[in-house]
Design a protein around this motif. Sequence first.
Motif, PDB file in Angstrom:
ATOM      1  N   GLY A  16      14.987  -2.112 -13.024  1.00 21.67           N
ATOM      2  CA  GLY A  16      13.599  -1.675 -13.081  1.00 21.67           C
ATOM      3  C   GLY A  16      13.040  -1.320 -11.717  1.00 21.67           C
ATOM      4  N   SER A  17      11.737  -1.005 -11.711  1.00 27.80           N
ATOM      5  CA  SER A  17      11.070  -0.568 -10.493  1.00 27.80           C
ATOM      6  C   SER A  17       9.768  -1.327 -10.285  1.00 27.80           C
ATOM      7  CB  SER A  17      10.758   0.935 -10.570  1.00 27.80           C
ATOM      8  OG  SER A  17      11.933   1.710 -10.673  1.00 27.80           O
ATOM      9  N   LEU A  18       9.393  -1.442  -9.031  1.00 27.10           N
ATOM     10  CA  LEU A  18       8.088  -1.980  -8.640  1.00 27.10           C
ATOM     11  C   LEU A  18       7.615  -1.205  -7.413  1.00 27.10           C
ATOM     12  CD1 LEU A  18       8.535  -5.861  -8.839  1.00 27.10           C
ATOM     13  CD2 LEU A  18       7.089  -4.469 -10.318  1.00 27.10           C
ATOM     14  N   ARG A  19       6.295  -1.156  -7.249  1.00 29.72           N
ATOM     15  CA  ARG A  19       5.725  -0.535  -6.062  1.00 29.72           C
ATOM     16  C   ARG A  19       4.788  -1.529  -5.402  1.00 29.72           C
ATOM     17  NH1 ARG A  19       1.141   3.988  -5.178  1.00 29.72           N
ATOM     18  NH2 ARG A  19       2.032   5.103  -3.382  1.00 29.72           N
ATOM     19  N   LEU A  20       5.123  -1.899  -4.189  1.00 27.49           N
ATOM     20  CA  LEU A  20       4.287  -2.807  -3.418  1.00 27.49           C
ATOM     21  C   LEU A  20       3.312  -2.017  -2.550  1.00 27.49           C
ATOM     22  CD1 LEU A  20       6.924  -5.399  -2.167  1.00 27.49           C
ATOM     23  CD2 LEU A  20       5.693  -5.343  -4.341  1.00 27.49           C
ATOM     24  N   SER A  21       2.123  -2.569  -2.390  1.00 23.49           N
ATOM     25  CA  SER A  21       1.123  -1.978  -1.504  1.00 23.49           C
ATOM     26  C   SER A  21       0.616  -3.044  -0.545  1.00 23.49           C
ATOM     27  CB  SER A  21      -0.062  -1.427  -2.305  1.00 23.49           C
ATOM     28  OG  SER A  21       0.333  -0.428  -3.198  1.00 23.49           O
ATOM     29  N   CYS A  22       0.253  -2.626   0.640  1.00 16.95           N
ATOM     30  CA  CYS A  22      -0.332  -3.534   1.629  1.00 16.95           C
ATOM     31  C   CYS A  22      -1.440  -2.775   2.345  1.00 16.95           C
ATOM     32  CB  CYS A  22       0.722  -3.994   2.620  1.00 16.95           C
ATOM     33  SG  CYS A  22       0.065  -4.973   3.992  1.00 16.95           S
ATOM     34  N   ALA A  23      -2.668  -3.223   2.107  1.00 15.67           N
ATOM     35  CA  ALA A  23      -3.826  -2.570   2.695  1.00 15.67           C
ATOM     36  C   ALA A  23      -4.400  -3.426   3.817  1.00 15.67           C
ATOM     37  CB  ALA A  23      -4.884  -2.333   1.628  1.00 15.67           C
ATOM     38  N   ALA A  24      -4.626  -2.800   4.947  1.00 21.63           N
ATOM     39  CA  ALA A  24      -5.181  -3.502   6.099  1.00 21.63           C
ATOM     40  C   ALA A  24      -6.677  -3.250   6.207  1.00 21.63           C
ATOM     41  CB  ALA A  24      -4.493  -3.049   7.372  1.00 21.63           C
ATOM     42  N   SER A  25      -7.404  -4.275   6.606  1.00 23.10           N
ATOM     43  CA  SER A  25      -8.838  -4.131   6.849  1.00 23.10           C
ATOM     44  C   SER A  25      -9.182  -4.816   8.167  1.00 23.10           C
ATOM     45  CB  SER A  25      -9.644  -4.739   5.705  1.00 23.10           C
ATOM     46  OG  SER A  25      -9.378  -6.125   5.598  1.00 23.10           O
ATOM     47  N   GLY A  26     -10.314  -4.420   8.706  1.00 25.79           N
ATOM     48  CA  GLY A  26     -10.721  -4.978   9.988  1.00 25.79           C
ATOM     49  C   GLY A  26     -10.341  -4.055  11.128  1.00 25.79           C
ATOM     50  N   ASN A  27     -10.670  -4.466  12.312  1.00 24.30           N
ATOM     51  CA  ASN A  27     -10.455  -3.648  13.493  1.00 24.30           C
ATOM     52  C   ASN A  27      -9.071  -3.922  14.077  1.00 24.30           C
ATOM     53  OD1 ASN A  27     -10.704  -1.998  15.652  1.00 24.30           O
ATOM     54  ND2 ASN A  27     -12.697  -2.774  16.306  1.00 24.30           N
ATOM     55  N   ILE A  28      -8.130  -3.025  13.802  1.00 27.65           N
ATOM     56  CA  ILE A  28      -6.751  -3.232  14.226  1.00 27.65           C
ATOM     57  C   ILE A  28      -6.467  -2.555  15.565  1.00 27.65           C
ATOM     58  CG2 ILE A  28      -4.341  -2.899  13.558  1.00 27.65           C
ATOM     59  CD1 ILE A  28      -5.104  -3.046  10.713  1.00 27.65           C
ATOM     60  N   PHE A  29      -7.379  -1.763  16.072  1.00 28.29           N
ATOM     61  CA  PHE A  29      -7.180  -1.054  17.341  1.00 28.29           C
ATOM     62  C   PHE A  29      -5.988  -0.125  17.288  1.00 28.29           C
ATOM     63  CE2 PHE A  29     -10.483  -3.038  19.640  1.00 28.29           C
ATOM     64  CZ  PHE A  29     -10.510  -4.372  19.275  1.00 28.29           C
ATOM     65  N   GLY A  30      -5.840   0.551  16.155  1.00 26.38           N
ATOM     66  CA  GLY A  30      -4.779   1.545  16.049  1.00 26.38           C
ATOM     67  C   GLY A  30      -3.487   0.969  15.521  1.00 26.38           C
ATOM     68  N   ILE A  31      -3.054   1.475  14.401  1.00 17.85           N
ATOM     69  CA  ILE A  31      -1.822   0.976  13.780  1.00 17.85           C
ATOM     70  C   ILE A  31      -0.633   1.728  14.350  1.00 17.85           C
ATOM     71  CG2 ILE A  31      -0.526   0.738  11.648  1.00 17.85           C
ATOM     72  CD1 ILE A  31      -3.159   0.418  10.177  1.00 17.85           C
ATOM     73  N   ASN A  32       0.379   0.987  14.760  1.00 19.33           N
ATOM     74  CA  ASN A  32       1.611   1.593  15.237  1.00 19.33           C
ATOM     75  C   ASN A  32       2.633   1.551  14.104  1.00 19.33           C
ATOM     76  OD1 ASN A  32       3.688   2.664  16.680  1.00 19.33           O
ATOM     77  ND2 ASN A  32       3.704   1.114  18.260  1.00 19.33           N
ATOM     78  N   SER A  33       3.489   0.570  14.088  1.00 18.58           N
ATOM     79  CA  SER A  33       4.503   0.508  13.034  1.00 18.58           C
ATOM     80  C   SER A  33       4.029  -0.357  11.874  1.00 18.58           C
ATOM     81  CB  SER A  33       5.808  -0.037  13.586  1.00 18.58           C
ATOM     82  OG  SER A  33       5.655  -1.380  13.991  1.00 18.58           O
ATOM     83  N   MET A  34       4.578  -0.071  10.703  1.00 21.12           N
ATOM     84  CA  MET A  34       4.283  -0.825   9.494  1.00 21.12           C
ATOM     85  C   MET A  34       5.616  -1.133   8.832  1.00 21.12           C
ATOM     86  SD  MET A  34       1.142   1.570   8.130  1.00 21.12           S
ATOM     87  CE  MET A  34       0.141   0.341   7.297  1.00 21.12           C
ATOM     88  N   GLY A  35       5.726  -2.306   8.237  1.00 21.73           N
ATOM     89  CA  GLY A  35       7.008  -2.647   7.650  1.00 21.73           C
ATOM     90  C   GLY A  35       6.906  -3.694   6.570  1.00 21.73           C
ATOM     91  N   TRP A  36       8.009  -3.824   5.854  1.00 18.94           N
ATOM     92  CA  TRP A  36       8.146  -4.843   4.818  1.00 18.94           C
ATOM     93  C   TRP A  36       9.320  -5.745   5.156  1.00 18.94           C
ATOM     94  CZ3 TRP A  36       4.708  -5.622   0.988  1.00 18.94           C
ATOM     95  CH2 TRP A  36       3.796  -4.600   0.716  1.00 18.94           C
ATOM     96  N   TYR A  37       9.106  -7.030   4.988  1.00 20.05           N
ATOM     97  CA  TYR A  37      10.137  -8.044   5.174  1.00 20.05           C
ATOM     98  C   TYR A  37      10.227  -8.855   3.884  1.00 20.05           C
ATOM     99  CZ  TYR A  37      10.053  -7.082  10.189  1.00 20.05           C
ATOM    100  OH  TYR A  37      10.145  -6.475  11.415  1.00 20.05           O
TER     101      TYR A  37
END
Length: 116
Positions: A16-37
């Motif tokens: 089967g399949s799943l789709r994970l999401s991760c939403a960031a909020s707040g002041n991050i001062f610019g997002i560089n890399s994003m990843g899943w562990y």
Amino acid sequence: QVQLVESGGGLVQAGGSLRLSCAASGNIFGINSMGWYRQAPGKQRELVAAITSGGSTTYADSVKGRFTISRDNAKKTVYLQMNSLKPEDTAVYYCRITNMLGTLYWGQGTQVTVSS
């Protein structure tokens, strides 16, 4: 205050399949890399997939060809599309975001369980 909110985990049968999401909020001062562990019981946390600000991607060998990472910079969100899931993919999945200053932020984790 920065928060990462993950969603999309659950129980699915093998194949089967799943789709994970991760939403960031707040002041991050610019997002560089994003990843899943992920971390399975009794095992160390391991990288599943990562995507840079330029869109370059990296995958663990075990998920290549089955998982796809993507990001929506406007929404400060990273996704993980997981197809052809296997029981060995069962783990708690965490998102991680690194900002332009090198600060790391982790999500709270979402459980993915794949039944055989």
